[in-house]
Design a protein around this motif. Structure first.
Motif, mmCIF file in Angstrom:
data_model
loop_
_atom_site.group_PDB
_atom_site.id
_atom_site.type_symbol
_atom_site.label_atom_id
_atom_site.label_comp_id
_atom_site.label_asym_id
_atom_site.label_seq_id
_atom_site.Cartn_x
_atom_site.Cartn_y
_atom_site.Cartn_z
ATOM 1 N N LEU B 103 22.953 65.809 4.167
ATOM 2 C CA LEU B 103 22.405 64.657 3.605
ATOM 3 C C LEU B 103 20.885 65.133 3.959
ATOM 4 O O LEU B 103 20.306 64.882 4.868
ATOM 5 N N GLN B 104 20.464 64.189 2.683
ATOM 6 C CA GLN B 104 18.895 63.953 2.783
ATOM 7 C C GLN B 104 18.415 62.369 2.471
ATOM 8 O O GLN B 104 18.890 62.401 1.864
ATOM 9 N N LEU B 105 19.128 61.636 3.964
ATOM 10 C CA LEU B 105 19.187 60.850 3.546
ATOM 11 C C LEU B 105 17.627 60.007 4.941
ATOM 12 O O LEU B 105 17.660 60.660 5.544
ATOM 13 N N ASN B 106 16.880 58.819 3.727
ATOM 14 C CA ASN B 106 15.745 58.152 5.130
ATOM 15 C C ASN B 106 17.020 57.834 6.210
ATOM 16 O O ASN B 106 17.220 55.891 6.009
ATOM 17 N N TYR B 107 16.760 57.956 7.658
ATOM 18 C CA TYR B 107 17.501 57.477 8.273
ATOM 19 C C TYR B 107 16.669 55.920 9.831
ATOM 20 O O TYR B 107 17.092 55.560 10.405
ATOM 21 N N GLU B 108 15.035 56.323 9.361
ATOM 22 C CA GLU B 108 14.155 55.350 9.831
ATOM 23 C C GLU B 108 14.459 54.302 10.385
ATOM 24 O O GLU B 108 14.291 53.754 11.296
ATOM 25 N N LEU B 111 18.094 54.168 12.563
ATOM 26 C CA LEU B 111 17.334 54.138 13.640
ATOM 27 C C LEU B 111 16.721 53.217 14.375
ATOM 28 O O LEU B 111 17.770 53.155 15.591
ATOM 29 N N LEU B 114 19.888 50.984 15.121
ATOM 30 C CA LEU B 114 20.746 51.217 15.803
ATOM 31 C C LEU B 114 20.868 50.834 17.343
ATOM 32 O O LEU B 114 19.910 51.602 18.096
ATOM 33 N N TYR B 116 21.436 51.573 21.676
ATOM 34 C CA TYR B 116 22.563 52.311 21.951
ATOM 35 C C TYR B 116 24.197 52.509 22.104
ATOM 36 O O TYR B 116 24.586 53.427 22.517
ATOM 37 N N LEU B 119 25.215 53.768 19.760
ATOM 38 C CA LEU B 119 25.158 55.452 19.408
ATOM 39 C C LEU B 119 26.466 55.993 20.252
ATOM 40 O O LEU B 119 27.669 57.053 20.090
ATOM 41 N N MET B 122 29.836 55.458 17.922
ATOM 42 C CA MET B 122 29.864 56.764 17.836
ATOM 43 C C MET B 122 30.406 58.451 17.969
ATOM 44 O O MET B 122 31.348 59.129 17.671
ATOM 45 N N ARG B 166 27.824 66.880 14.135
ATOM 46 C CA ARG B 166 26.779 66.506 13.895
ATOM 47 C C ARG B 166 26.548 65.745 12.730
ATOM 48 O O ARG B 166 26.481 64.419 12.419
ATOM 49 N N LEU B 169 28.022 62.720 12.849
ATOM 50 C CA LEU B 169 27.230 61.696 13.481
ATOM 51 C C LEU B 169 26.599 61.365 12.305
ATOM 52 O O LEU B 169 26.468 60.198 12.250
ATOM 53 N N LYS B 170 26.134 62.016 11.619
ATOM 54 C CA LYS B 170 25.432 61.915 10.623
ATOM 55 C C LYS B 170 26.362 60.302 9.477
ATOM 56 O O LYS B 170 25.182 59.281 8.730
ATOM 57 N N ILE B 173 26.308 57.517 11.052
ATOM 58 C CA ILE B 173 25.334 56.664 11.144
ATOM 59 C C ILE B 173 25.089 55.666 9.544
ATOM 60 O O ILE B 173 24.882 55.009 9.616
#
Lengths: 449, 186
Positions: B103-108, B111, B114, B116, B119, B122, B166, B169-170, B173
């Motif tokens: 995935l080429q996502l902008n997670y900035e 995150l 979100l 803890y 997380l 998840m 992984r 989880l992505k 998110i």
């Protein structure tokens, strides 16, 4: 920030969750406390069961020992008369006549009525014995005689003499009669037969059965013909030993004992140094060769790597999970040898009182039943290797002091600080002249029969 | 603090109940965090915490005051979790679903938003096997070879399990962010 590589997402979760904390509900501690209490109770219950079992065992053994010497009370009474000159004379003056069938009455069913048998006064009746014992008791002799079982053996001769003088009733002819009713014949008179008296004397306290246990501190003395600079520091090891013995009295004060014992011997190996030369193969398994005074040891590298499960990851494990070529194993290793011991021990009593002191000594044949090199983990001890070239059979000598206390006529408690020293090397390799030894403080219970 | 902890440990080694409670009070929250990571719900985590503390109290005599005491306790809890996992898992299989494309996502922004707890949720939602492998590799720092030995699986299985974890989880998110910022295309 992109999760365009795995490291980013890993770091993100690691940062967020590694030190994550959350207070659990109060009920969790309640459950833990309850479980701890239950396990403590179970431990106590186990202890009580063992103690109760031991008491029952002692009680049964005493009871059986009493049953075996059913007539021992009469024997003691008779033996006690030995010291009563007046009474002895009266016994010697007694003469017993032989019975004949005519002395018995027959009822309407043609059965012998034993109650009708009038036992001659010159046979020792219960009443006689009791009254005579009362006379002895007045002189204060009875208690000592009864307490000291060994005094009885000294009186054997008199008992036999007494038995010879006192003829048993002869029921042979009676038994051949059709009206004979065995159950009606009083059996007590048979106790005065020569055989019974002698057999009882022979059985009395000739044998004993004992069980003992001890923590032991074991180590070794070595006369190695080769020296090895990479030898780890060796130290003594605390373990345990225990077993059962059968004793046989071969004299007033001398007893021969044998049985079966288990003993776990060994030593600790500290700061075991591993170099690139230490590696070798055992079949298809990579092993680390460890020098020790007991013999060459081999540790499986796979077992060593798995130690990280419960401890901090050892320093000798690299990031890619291989073992460093040179390192020092920091946790102490335990090199153990489990032996089944067949002892041949002589015990000589120095005192002849209720509290006895004895000297013990003898030899043992020791069969090696298990061995290993172990490493302690947080939750358990794991076998990671073994010692090679060990003798299956070896011999040792034992020396010790016995402290015995008579809790009853048949039961003794004892403590035996003893020293066991191997007189043959444990290693089958002649270059290893190593002799294990251990100190123990054995305690246990002995039952005579 | 050090002396106090040492005293508590020594008292616990003698079986003192009050000290056991003190130790529990000091470390239960952090160890519960570990338990939550290895469980898929709070009930299981509580059971795991209870079992872990019982083992800690039973084995505390073996702690020789070298190394981190908390690290020693964490290892016991993690091992307890692994034991439970091994008991409950008859066979270890990897998910045969195709891996999602990277995935080429902008997670900035995601995150930042979100918590803890999210997380943790998840991670808990992962299957047992993915969760264990992810925890052991990412949080505890074990290698795939070590994980393979602990879980009786191959090294390659451990790697593929981690990779799948992984990706999942992505995806979680991404979905989480979608929910929180309706209409925003990422």
């Amino acid at each position: 920030m992109y999760f365009d590589n795995n490291k980013n997402i890993d770091d993100y979760f690691k940062k967020g969750l590694k030190d994550y904390s959350q207070v659990p509900e109060d009920a969790v501690w309640g459950n833990i406390e309850r479980q701890l209490s239950e396990e403590k109770k179970l431990k106590q219950l186990f202890f009580y069961k063992v103690a109760a079992g031991l008491l029952i065992f002692i009680g049964l053994a005493n009871f059986l020992a009493f049953e075996v010497s059913y007539f021992s009370g009469s024997e003691k009474n008779l033996a006690s008369m030995n010291l009563n000159e007046e009474l002895q004379n009266s016994i010697e003056n007694q003469k017993v006549e032989k019975y004949s069938p005519g002395d018995y009455n027959v009822n309407n069913d043609n059965q012998l009525i034993a109650s009708d048998v009038s036992i001659p006064q010159n046979i020792l009746s219960d009443q006689d014995i009791q009254s005579q014992m009362a006379a002895i008791e007045e002189k204060g002799e009875e208690r000592n005689l009864l307490r000291d079982q060994r005094s009885l053996s000294k009186m054997t001769a008199l008992d036999v003499k007494l038995a010879n003088k006192t003829k048993e009733p002869d029921f042979t002819e009676l038994r051949n009669q059709p009206f004979f009713n065995k159950s009606k014949i009083p059996t007590r008179e048979f106790s005065l037969s020569n055989n019974t008296v002698q057999n009882s004397q022979q059985r009395g306290n000739l044998f004993s059965l004992s069980g003992s246990f001890s923590p032991i501190m074991s180590y070794r003395s070595t006369k190695m013909k080769t020296s090895n600079s990479t030898m780890p520091k060796e130290k003594s090891m605390l373990s345990y030993s225990g077993g059962m013995n059968v004793g046989y009295s071969i004299g007033d004060r001398l007893t021969l004992r044998t049985g079966i014992h288990y003993a776990k011997l060994g030593q600790s190996l500290n700061s075991v140094e591993v170099s690139s030369d230490s590696y070798g193969m055992d079949g298809e398994t990579t092993v680390i060769n460890v020098a020790s005074s007991m013999g060459p040891g081999q540790i499986k590298t796979n077992s060593l790597m798995q130690q990280g499960e419960t401890e901090e990851t050892p320093k000798y494990i690299t990031h890619d999970n291989s073992v460093l070529p040179e390192f020092t194993i920091e946790p102490a290793l335990y090199q153990t040898f489990e032996m089944m011991k067949l002892p041949f021990i002589l015990e000589y009593r120095l005192l002849d009182e209720r509290f006895n002191i004895s000297v013990i000594g003898g030899v043992n044949a020791n069969l090696l039943v298990n061995e290993g090199i172990y490493m302690e983990q947080a939750e358990s001890t794991k076998r990671i290797g073994s010692t090679k070239e060990l003798s299956k059979l070896s011999y040792s000598g034992t020396f010790g002091i016995g402290l015995n206390y008579d809790v009853s006529e048949k039961a003794q408690l004892f403590m035996e600080p003893s020293f066991d020293y191997y007189i043959t090397s444990l290693s089958s390799d002649n270059s290893y002249q190593t002799f294990p030894y251990y100190f123990g403080f054995f305690s246990g219970v002995s039952i005579s029969f | 603090m050090y002396n106090k902890l040492t005293n508590i440990i020594e008292a616990c080694q003698k079986g003192d109940r009050a000290s056991q409670k003190q130790l529990y009070t000091l470390f239960s929250a952090r160890l519960y965090g570990v338990c939550l990571r290895y469980s898929n719900n709070e009930e299981d985590a509580k059971d795991l915490l209870q079992e872990g503390f019982i083992k800690i109290f039973k084995n505390i005599k073996q702690y020789n005051h070298t190394g981190s005491f908390e690290g020693w306790m964490r290892k016991i809890v993690v091992n307890t979790a692994l034991e439970r996992f091994r008991k409950n898992t008859r066979s270890l299989t990897i998910d045969n679903e195709d891996y999602m494309d990277s995935l080429q996502l902008n997670y900035e922004h995601v995150l930042e938003e979100l918590a803890y707890k999210d997380l943790m949720k998840m991670v808990q939602e992962l299957s047992d096997q993915y969760r264990i492998v992810f925890n052991l590799y990412v949080i505890e720092g074990f290698s795939h070879k070590e994980i393979g030995q602990k879980l009786n699986i191959g090294e390659s299985t451990s790697k593929s399990n981690l990779s799948r974890a992984r990706e999942l989880l992505k995806e979680k998110i991404r979905k989480q962010y979608k929910t929180k910022s309706t209409g925003k295309v990422i």
